[in-house]
Design a protein around this motif. Structure first.
Motif, PDB file in Angstrom:
ATOM      1  N   GLN A  60       0.633  -1.063  -0.080  1.00  0.00           N
ATOM      2  CA  GLN A  60       0.080   0.117   0.185  1.00  0.00           C
ATOM      3  C   GLN A  60       1.030   1.207   0.081  1.00  0.00           C
ATOM      4  O   GLN A  60       0.489   2.224  -0.555  1.00  0.00           O
ATOM      5  CB  GLN A  60      -0.980   0.089   1.263  1.00  0.00           C
ATOM      6  N   ASP A  69      -6.144  -1.873  -0.218  1.00  0.00           N
ATOM      7  CA  ASP A  69      -6.953  -1.699   0.973  1.00  0.00           C
ATOM      8  C   ASP A  69      -6.411  -2.701   1.782  1.00  0.00           C
ATOM      9  O   ASP A  69      -6.760  -3.869   1.784  1.00  0.00           O
ATOM     10  CB  ASP A  69      -8.212  -1.700   0.575  1.00  0.00           C
ATOM     11  N   TYR A  71      -6.537  -4.411   5.504  1.00  0.00           N
ATOM     12  CA  TYR A  71      -7.595  -4.706   6.688  1.00  0.00           C
ATOM     13  C   TYR A  71      -6.594  -5.506   7.796  1.00  0.00           C
ATOM     14  O   TYR A  71      -6.109  -6.406   7.606  1.00  0.00           O
ATOM     15  CB  TYR A  71      -8.564  -5.320   6.300  1.00  0.00           C
TER      16      TYR A  71
END
Length: 76
Positions: A60, A69, A71
């Protein structure tokens, strides 16, 4: 036997935004990303995720196209 390192998270890849620069491949500490042989709608190959993601956010941080993205899993 299962991987004892434990995963702290996972990621979702927006494959249609990727422009195939491959910076994420080199940045991935556990080496769980590889470029696809297929291309997206823009005509670029994109990264595929394999088991072993640690949620470290390295991909990222280097991605110029913001396709990742990350998590983090809750510890409990």
């Amino acid at each position: 036997m299962s991987d004892q390192r434990g995963s702290r998270g996972t990621l979702v890849i927006d494959t249609e935004r990727c422009k195939g620069c491959e910076l994420c491949i080199a940045a991935c500490p556990p080496g769980v990303l590889e470029m696809s042989s297929e291309v997206n709608e823009l005509g670029y190959r994109f990264p595929l995720l394999h088991e072993g993601c640690t949620g470290c956010t390295a991909c990222q941080m280097v991605c110029p196209d913001y396709v990742f993205d990350v998590y983090r899993f809750q510890r409990g």
